[in-house]
Design an enzyme around this catalytic site. Structure first.
Site, PDB file in Angstrom:
ATOM      1  N   HIS A 117     -30.417 -29.619   1.185  1.00  0.00           N
ATOM      2  CA  HIS A 117     -31.765 -30.631   1.173  1.00  0.00           C
ATOM      3  C   HIS A 117     -30.869 -31.625   0.045  1.00  0.00           C
ATOM      4  CE1 HIS A 117     -35.728 -32.142   0.988  1.00  0.00           C
ATOM      5  NE2 HIS A 117     -35.716 -32.309  -0.126  1.00  0.00           N
ATOM      6  N   SER A 177     -36.393 -37.538   1.542  1.00  0.00           N
ATOM      7  CA  SER A 177     -37.450 -35.874   1.160  1.00  0.00           C
ATOM      8  C   SER A 177     -38.952 -36.811   1.293  1.00  0.00           C
ATOM      9  CB  SER A 177     -36.935 -35.570  -0.019  1.00  0.00           C
ATOM     10  OG  SER A 177     -38.023 -34.186  -0.345  1.00  0.00           O
ATOM     11  N   ASP A 231     -31.327 -27.367   5.553  1.00  0.00           N
ATOM     12  CA  ASP A 231     -32.164 -27.900   4.779  1.00  0.00           C
ATOM     13  C   ASP A 231     -33.578 -26.807   4.496  1.00  0.00           C
ATOM     14  OD1 ASP A 231     -34.391 -28.895   3.233  1.00  0.00           O
ATOM     15  OD2 ASP A 231     -33.866 -30.825   3.577  1.00  0.00           O
TER      16      ASP A 231
END
Length: 691
Positions: A664, A544, A630
């Site tokens: 995600h 991320s 995501d």
């Protein structure tokens, strides 16, 4: 890989002009998820990754079986009391998801029931079985799981795509029936009124920002009322019921500013009242405690202080715990006779107990030099028992109950690690790297005992460094597959995180963001200088915002790493932060800056954003992992990054792996997650010559 050729993405020039600067993005077209060429490219990359890693299939299976054989598949969490029930979650061998259950509290029972072998407890009521809900879906996740104060109703929400758009439902726990009350496209979080007649929930706007709090009267349809709508696009909203069950809290926050509204839980139709109007740069959170609201805040207190105001008529703030520079107050849990304050100091977490009957405050002591400790679920208000979580790099996750009067700790459970695991076989260390500007950066290290310090050992260096999120030490069963093969694992506690207090965060954001990247490179150099590893055996890993870190260090110090694992990586940061229509963008401007309006921010971000700083030179081997659905870091960021890498550096070993039905967090089921981790483990071992 003999004869296997990577896919080539077509180039379609697209111009972007800001502040007089024109940039051509030849892979902009990959942002169109509905374009068949986009899906075809992602599938071609997946096929290439499968072929390029086919030689690792046996090692992947070995790593998966090591994780599986060390994990107690049929297990049960420590039951937590709420009212007349003990609540817990258990897992069953062969099943992907948890089963949420409860049993009645027996007469005179003050301690949790014995867990036994991890199977169902006598008198168990299954509240929700994730496996039944998931069915044959490739992805499944719960958003909210919220039991009404009287224990008769359960509000829960489900996501079957990974896009974090949940369907909210309510189950009658007396009959087991689903009630007709249903909400589509809800967000995480909910709160019940005191009598369970009203449910508050959250929805999002087109940019995926949670912006509305709704009130739903049970048994009604089409009559839900907006309680609060946040029009400032920098702010998110959340909702919760206080532990005392006296107030509904509506939390409104941006990255640097917050406001809390309250509604009496026994009068849910009352208009919300602000505890204190928002002021730019002032953050505060609220906990109800008897006749007062406790307020944890940074008003004139960089590392936060604790104050209170009247619960009947909120007004002036009176100080309970003064600001102490270097001691970052993280949170406060209020009970009838005690306060429990979570904090961090010198890069370590801590827990302070504040008795309200005259005894002195005390900090709970922990035995290891490197650890992480914090509150677990504590649902009861009138109690003298506080549940906490403790873990280190060598000690599995442990649940303790602390007697708040005496400070005595009782171990309720330590996560089982099956097989021949022995914590004494591993050693952990805290060392300090020296950054470019002279700042000392902490590093947590774990290795098999006796690992040579002559540079011969391979190593993995993990980092994140954003949002004041701290990568405190954690135990990992999958990590044992690396440690037992002689791989060192280290965590760089770099600026941008919160490990060393609020200033640590401030020095790694906005126009100081590059400190995050140079701190990580300094940490890598320290591991080499200290003999833990050598640069040709060092793998960097992050996800991320930590994936942004991976892309940045690949550009500024490619020679420092043998390989890089970038999971759901935020590598096209400038293009994303320039587009306010994308999820999270406007709310992120206080973290990264606003390049739309500020040419200095634009130039600064352009100087480090990974996608725009790729060049024609060799790069370390790269494994990029992403998910099609995501909503936080969109799939096209790593897809564009890899496509451009292939053109500029055709001899570099670059792989892109896309989960075509996840979000995600990657695969949702535990076995699927283990296989994903086994895939990465095998790739890492291959890169350092241990396949």
């Amino acid at each position: 890989m003999t004869g296997v050729q990577p896919p080539t993405a077509k180039q379609v020039p697209h111009e972007r002009t800001h502040h007089g600067d024109t940039v051509v993005d030849e892979y902009f077209w990959l942002q169109d998820k509905e374009d068949p060429d986009t899906i075809a490219y992602l599938e071609a990359e997946n096929a290439f990754t499968t072929a390029a890693t086919a030689h690792l299939e046996s090692l992947r299976e070995t790593a998966f079986n090591e994780i599986k054989s060390r994990t107690k598949e049929t297990d049960l969490s420590v039951p937590t009391r709420k009212g007349g029930f003990w609540y817990y979650t258990r897992t069953e061998e062969g099943k992907q998801y948890g089963i949420h259950c409860r049993v009645p509290v027996a007469a005179g029972q003050s301690t949790p029931p014995e867990i036994g072998d991890g199977g169902a407890l006598p008198g168990e009521q299954v509240l929700l079985d994730g496996n039944e809900l998931a069915g044959d879906s490739e992805f499944f996740a719960l958003g909210t799981f919220d039991i009404s104060p009287d224990g008769r109703r359960l509000a829960y929400s489900t996501d079957f795509a990974g896009d974090e758009r949940f369907t909210l439902r309510v189950k009658d726990l007396d009959t087991g029936e689903l009630l007709p009350d249903t909400v589509e496209d809800a967000f995480y979080g909910s709160a019940w009124s005191g009598d369970g007649s009203t449910l508050f929930y959250i929805t999002v706007d087109e940019a995926w920002r949670p912006n509305r709090i709704w009130r739903h009267a049970m048994g009604t349809s089409g009559e839900d009322v907006i309680v609060h709508e946040e029009t400032d696009e920098r702010f998110w909203v959340g909702v919760d019921l206080t532990r005392s069950e006296r107030f509904i809290l509506i939390d409104i926050h941006s990255k640097v500013t917050s406001e809390v509204l309250v509604i009496p839980a026994d009068a849910p139709t009352s208009p919300p009242v602000s505890i204190a109007p928002r002021r730019q740069g002032v953050e505060y959170s609220v906990e109800h405690h008897g006749h007062r609201f406790l307020i944890l805040h940074n008003d004139g207190a960089e590392d936060f202080a604790l104050s209170y105001t009247s619960a009947d008529a909120p007004g002036a703030w009176n100080t309970l715990i003064e600001h102490e520079p270097g001691t970052r107050l993280l949170g406060v849990d209020a009970f009838s006779g005690h306060l429990v304050v979570s904090l961090r100091r010198d890069g370590l977490t801590g827990i302070r107990v504040v008795p309200l009957h005259g005894d002195a405050s005390y900090d709970i002591a922990f035995p290891e030099p490197i650890y992480s400790a914090g509150p677990e679920a504590n649902l009861e208000y009138d109690t003298t028992s506080f549940r906490l979580h403790y873990v280190s790099l060598v000690t599995p996750d442990s649940v303790f109950d602390c007697n708040l009067d005496s400070g005595e700790l009782t171990l309720r459970k330590q996560k089982p690690v099956l097989g021949d695991f022995d914590a004494a076989r591993y050693e952990q260390h805290r060392e300090w790297a020296l950054a470019e500007d002279g700042t000392r950066v902490p590093i947590s290290i774990v290795a098999r005992a006796g690992t040579p310090r002559d540079g011969s050992a391979p190593a993995v260096l993990y980092g994140y460094g954003s949002y004041e999120a701290s990568m405190d030490p954690w135990f990992s069963i999958p990590r044992l597959s690396l440690l037992d093969r002689g791989v060192v694992f280290a965590v760089a506690h770099i600026r941008g995180g919160g490990e060393m207090g609020r200033r640590w965060y401030d020095e790694g954001k906005l126009l100081a963001k590059k400190n995050t990247f140079t701190d990580f490179v300094a940490s890598a150099e320290h591991l080499v200088k200290a003999g833990w590893t050598s640069s040709d055996k060092l793998i960097a890993r992050g996800g991320s915002a930590g994936g942004l870190l991976m892309g940045a260090v690949a550009n500024i110090a490619p020679e420092s790493f043998a390989g890089i694992v970038a999971q759901v990586p935020f590598v096209d940061a400038l293009n994303t932060i320039l587009d306010p229509s994308l999820p999270l963008t406007v709310t992120e401007w206080e973290e990264w800056g606003n390049p739309l309006e500020d040419p200095e921010v634009y130039a600064y971000m352009k100087s480090y954003t990974p996608y725009e700083n790729l060049s024609a030179r060799p790069y370390p081997a790269i494994l990029a992992v992403t998910s099609l659905n995501d909503t936080r870091v969109l799939y096209h960021e790593p897809a564009k990054w890899v496509a451009r890498l292939r053109t500029l550096s055709p001899t570099s070993d670059v792989l892109l792996k896309t989960e075509m039905g996840a979000g995600h967090g990657g695969p949702s089921g535990r076995y699927d997650a283990w296989r994903e981790e086994a895939f990465i483990t095998a790739w890492v071992l291959d890169r350092v010559g241990l396949a």
